[in-house]
Design a protein around this motif. Structure first.
Motif, PDB file in Angstrom:
ATOM      1  N   HIS A 126      -2.127  -6.362 -36.462  1.00  0.00           N
ATOM      2  CA  HIS A 126      -1.687  -6.916 -37.979  1.00  0.00           C
ATOM      3  C   HIS A 126      -1.925  -8.327 -38.106  1.00  0.00           C
ATOM      4  N   ARG A 127      -1.984  -9.027 -36.779  1.00  0.00           N
ATOM      5  CA  ARG A 127      -2.146 -10.593 -36.950  1.00  0.00           C
ATOM      6  C   ARG A 127      -3.741 -11.010 -36.899  1.00  0.00           C
ATOM      7  N   LEU A 128      -4.396  -9.821 -36.373  1.00  0.00           N
ATOM      8  CA  LEU A 128      -5.999 -10.411 -36.399  1.00  0.00           C
ATOM      9  C   LEU A 128      -6.763 -10.335 -37.608  1.00  0.00           C
ATOM     10  N   SER A 129      -7.808 -10.938 -37.777  1.00  0.00           N
ATOM     11  CA  SER A 129      -8.489 -11.213 -39.095  1.00  0.00           C
ATOM     12  C   SER A 129      -9.145  -9.379 -39.352  1.00  0.00           C
ATOM     13  N   LYS A 130      -9.455  -9.582 -40.658  1.00  0.00           N
ATOM     14  CA  LYS A 130     -10.254  -8.313 -40.932  1.00  0.00           C
ATOM     15  C   LYS A 130     -11.199  -7.902 -40.030  1.00  0.00           C
ATOM     16  N   GLY A 131     -12.133  -8.927 -39.650  1.00  0.00           N
ATOM     17  CA  GLY A 131     -13.346  -8.425 -38.952  1.00  0.00           C
ATOM     18  C   GLY A 131     -12.776  -7.807 -37.519  1.00  0.00           C
ATOM     19  N   MET A 132     -11.814  -8.497 -36.938  1.00  0.00           N
ATOM     20  CA  MET A 132     -11.329  -8.151 -35.551  1.00  0.00           C
ATOM     21  C   MET A 132     -10.603  -6.687 -35.867  1.00  0.00           C
ATOM     22  N   GLN A 133      -9.928  -6.423 -36.867  1.00  0.00           N
ATOM     23  CA  GLN A 133      -9.360  -5.104 -36.981  1.00  0.00           C
ATOM     24  C   GLN A 133     -10.335  -4.116 -37.248  1.00  0.00           C
ATOM     25  N   ARG A 134     -11.548  -4.249 -37.716  1.00  0.00           N
ATOM     26  CA  ARG A 134     -12.628  -3.522 -37.863  1.00  0.00           C
ATOM     27  C   ARG A 134     -13.041  -3.169 -36.430  1.00  0.00           C
ATOM     28  N   GLN A 135     -13.418  -4.284 -35.490  1.00  0.00           N
ATOM     29  CA  GLN A 135     -13.874  -4.082 -34.442  1.00  0.00           C
ATOM     30  C   GLN A 135     -12.665  -3.217 -33.258  1.00  0.00           C
ATOM     31  N   ILE A 150     -17.278   9.116 -39.085  1.00  0.00           N
ATOM     32  CA  ILE A 150     -17.463   8.834 -40.691  1.00  0.00           C
ATOM     33  C   ILE A 150     -17.000   7.483 -40.850  1.00  0.00           C
ATOM     34  N   LEU A 151     -18.064   6.627 -41.434  1.00  0.00           N
ATOM     35  CA  LEU A 151     -17.724   5.028 -41.415  1.00  0.00           C
ATOM     36  C   LEU A 151     -17.663   4.836 -43.178  1.00  0.00           C
ATOM     37  N   ASP A 152     -16.447   4.132 -43.735  1.00  0.00           N
ATOM     38  CA  ASP A 152     -16.620   3.613 -44.885  1.00  0.00           C
ATOM     39  C   ASP A 152     -16.637   2.190 -44.837  1.00  0.00           C
ATOM     40  N   GLU A 153     -17.881   1.504 -45.265  1.00  0.00           N
ATOM     41  CA  GLU A 153     -18.034   0.158 -45.111  1.00  0.00           C
ATOM     42  C   GLU A 153     -17.770  -0.439 -43.803  1.00  0.00           C
ATOM     43  N   PRO A 154     -18.396  -0.114 -42.971  1.00  0.00           N
ATOM     44  CA  PRO A 154     -17.875  -0.382 -41.336  1.00  0.00           C
ATOM     45  C   PRO A 154     -18.237  -1.699 -40.686  1.00  0.00           C
ATOM     46  N   ILE A 155     -19.099  -2.257 -41.570  1.00  0.00           N
ATOM     47  CA  ILE A 155     -19.547  -3.862 -41.057  1.00  0.00           C
ATOM     48  C   ILE A 155     -19.105  -4.883 -42.113  1.00  0.00           C
ATOM     49  N   ASP A 156     -18.355  -4.456 -42.874  1.00  0.00           N
ATOM     50  CA  ASP A 156     -17.792  -5.386 -43.950  1.00  0.00           C
ATOM     51  C   ASP A 156     -16.842  -6.464 -43.130  1.00  0.00           C
ATOM     52  N   GLY A 157     -16.859  -7.712 -43.143  1.00  0.00           N
ATOM     53  CA  GLY A 157     -16.123  -8.627 -42.349  1.00  0.00           C
ATOM     54  C   GLY A 157     -16.553  -8.995 -40.824  1.00  0.00           C
ATOM     55  N   LEU A 158     -17.849  -8.281 -40.484  1.00  0.00           N
ATOM     56  CA  LEU A 158     -18.035  -8.620 -39.208  1.00  0.00           C
ATOM     57  C   LEU A 158     -19.149  -9.695 -39.370  1.00  0.00           C
ATOM     58  N   PRO A 160     -22.402 -11.869 -37.609  1.00  0.00           N
ATOM     59  CA  PRO A 160     -23.989 -11.220 -37.352  1.00  0.00           C
ATOM     60  C   PRO A 160     -23.878 -10.711 -35.862  1.00  0.00           C
ATOM     61  N   VAL A 161     -23.182 -11.402 -35.076  1.00  0.00           N
ATOM     62  CA  VAL A 161     -23.321 -11.019 -33.587  1.00  0.00           C
ATOM     63  C   VAL A 161     -22.631  -9.546 -33.321  1.00  0.00           C
ATOM     64  N   MET A 162     -21.236  -9.570 -34.024  1.00  0.00           N
ATOM     65  CA  MET A 162     -20.866  -8.199 -33.689  1.00  0.00           C
ATOM     66  C   MET A 162     -21.542  -7.112 -34.740  1.00  0.00           C
ATOM     67  N   ARG A 163     -22.194  -7.296 -35.914  1.00  0.00           N
ATOM     68  CA  ARG A 163     -22.844  -6.343 -36.365  1.00  0.00           C
ATOM     69  C   ARG A 163     -23.721  -5.870 -35.648  1.00  0.00           C
ATOM     70  N   ARG A 164     -24.568  -6.702 -34.934  1.00  0.00           N
ATOM     71  CA  ARG A 164     -25.720  -6.116 -33.898  1.00  0.00           C
ATOM     72  C   ARG A 164     -25.057  -5.456 -32.962  1.00  0.00           C
ATOM     73  N   GLN A 165     -24.004  -5.655 -32.409  1.00  0.00           N
ATOM     74  CA  GLN A 165     -23.126  -4.992 -31.129  1.00  0.00           C
ATOM     75  C   GLN A 165     -22.732  -3.617 -31.547  1.00  0.00           C
ATOM     76  N   VAL A 166     -22.210  -3.416 -32.760  1.00  0.00           N
ATOM     77  CA  VAL A 166     -21.756  -2.026 -33.502  1.00  0.00           C
ATOM     78  C   VAL A 166     -22.696  -1.403 -33.587  1.00  0.00           C
ATOM     79  N   LYS A 167     -24.024  -1.956 -34.235  1.00  0.00           N
ATOM     80  CA  LYS A 167     -25.266  -1.112 -34.570  1.00  0.00           C
ATOM     81  C   LYS A 167     -25.854  -0.610 -33.106  1.00  0.00           C
ATOM     82  N   ASN A 168     -25.683  -1.344 -32.025  1.00  0.00           N
ATOM     83  CA  ASN A 168     -26.340  -0.908 -30.752  1.00  0.00           C
ATOM     84  C   ASN A 168     -25.437   0.062 -30.317  1.00  0.00           C
ATOM     85  N   LEU A 169     -24.188   0.039 -30.328  1.00  0.00           N
ATOM     86  CA  LEU A 169     -23.499   1.112 -29.841  1.00  0.00           C
ATOM     87  C   LEU A 169     -23.364   2.464 -30.821  1.00  0.00           C
ATOM     88  N   LEU A 170     -23.622   2.464 -31.957  1.00  0.00           N
ATOM     89  CA  LEU A 170     -23.902   3.404 -32.828  1.00  0.00           C
ATOM     90  C   LEU A 170     -25.220   4.119 -32.394  1.00  0.00           C
TER      91      LEU A 170
END
Length: 301
Positions: A126-135, A150-158, A160-170
């Motif tokens: 709960h002390r992490l940023s929104k982006g880190m909570q999404r990670q 099933i992902l609802d707005e999964p990249i909001d708050g990430l 650019p580097v982490m967006r690419r990382q998440v896309k690659n993982l998917l």
């Protein structure tokens, strides 16, 4: 893989989703687009078995989803607002997920650790940023090795580097395990990179459901300068013109239909200028919404 047939869902007498049907293929990444309040989140939560359908049915490989634990064990839903138990760390949440999801993979959890190295295993989530909570949510979800994510707005708050990382993982999970992904997002440029199928919702109804390539092949942006203004009126009567805008002597048209037919019609009038311009998913979305009565004037991109 996932079949939605005649789905209708009410809240306080209002239809959030109305008589909606769609099919999501196994191993595909399906992008769900729509205006604000279109019913996207309601649809996702009903597919995930969180809401009960008031009418219609939802099945995963022929089995109903609602109140079916053995089916739900194969699905993970990540909401647009990450939630964790109070005062818990990623390590503690992993212990909970391990106890709940039978396909939890400790090996996969450890393999993914370098991809989410910025998350301290012992720090309270709960002390992490929104982006880190999404990670953290994505890390836990992928460690469960779900058949459906099933992902609802999964990249909001990430970033650019982490967006690419998440896309690659998917991409990796769908390629290696044929995991099926359904994504709802307002970031259409990211959806365009990720998805092979898309659906567009408006006011609880599904306007379009197509492969992304087919959707792009059916809508075209034309730049043209006619020799005679009467030719412009003839074009509008012969083709399905969704939108047009004049920029001096040059007109910009958004036209639905086969490109060869469009070329044939324009060639009759031998215009001074005739160019076919590339269209983004964002532009296609805007003009599909315009067709549905959403006010899009004047917003040519």
């Amino acid at each position: 893989m996932i079949e939605v047939k005649g789905l209708t869902k009410y809240f306080d007498g209002e239809k959030a989703v109305e008589n909606l049907s769609l099919h999501v293929h196994k191993g595909s990444i399906f992008g769900l687009l729509g205006s604000n309040g279109a019913g996207k989140t309601t649809l996702l939560k009903t597919i995930a078995g969180i809401y009960r359908a008031d009418q219609g049915e939802i099945t995963l490989e022929g089995q109903g989803v609602y109140e079916q634990p053995e089916v739900k064990n194969r699905m993970i839903f990540l909401a647009d607002q990450p939630y964790f138990f109070p005062q818990t760390s990623i390590k503690q949440m992993a212990s909970f997920y391990r106890a709940i999801y039978p396909h939890w993979s400790e090996e996969r959890f450890q393999q993914l650790a370098p991809a989410f190295a910025s998350i301290d295993m012992k720090r309270k989530l709960h002390r992490l940023s929104k982006g880190m909570q999404r990670q953290a949510s994505m890390w836990l979800a992928l460690s469960c090795k779900p058949d459906v994510l099933i992902l609802d707005e999964p990249i909001d708050g990430l970033d650019p580097v982490m967006r690419r990382q998440v896309k690659n993982l998917l991409f990796q999970e769908t390629a290696e395990r044929e995991m099926t992904v359904i994504i709802s997002s307002h970031n259409l440029r990211e959806i365009e990179d990720l998805c092979d199928h898309v659906g567009i919702m408006h006011k609880g109804k599904l306007l379009v459901e197509k492969e992304l390539d087919d959707l792009k092949a059916d809508t075209h942006k034309i730049q043209v300068a006619f020799r005679d203004e009467r030719h412009e009126h003839a074009i509008s009567s012969l083709l399905d013109v969704v939108y047009k805008e004049e920029r001096g002597s040059v007109g910009i048209y958004i036209i639905k239909g086969e490109i060869e037919r469009i070329k044939e019609v324009f060639s009759v009038y031998t215009p001074y200028v005739f160019d076919i311009l590339p269209m983004t998913l964002e532009e296609i979305f805007i003009y599909e919404m315009g067709d549905a009565g959403y006010d899009v004037q004047p917003i040519l991109l």
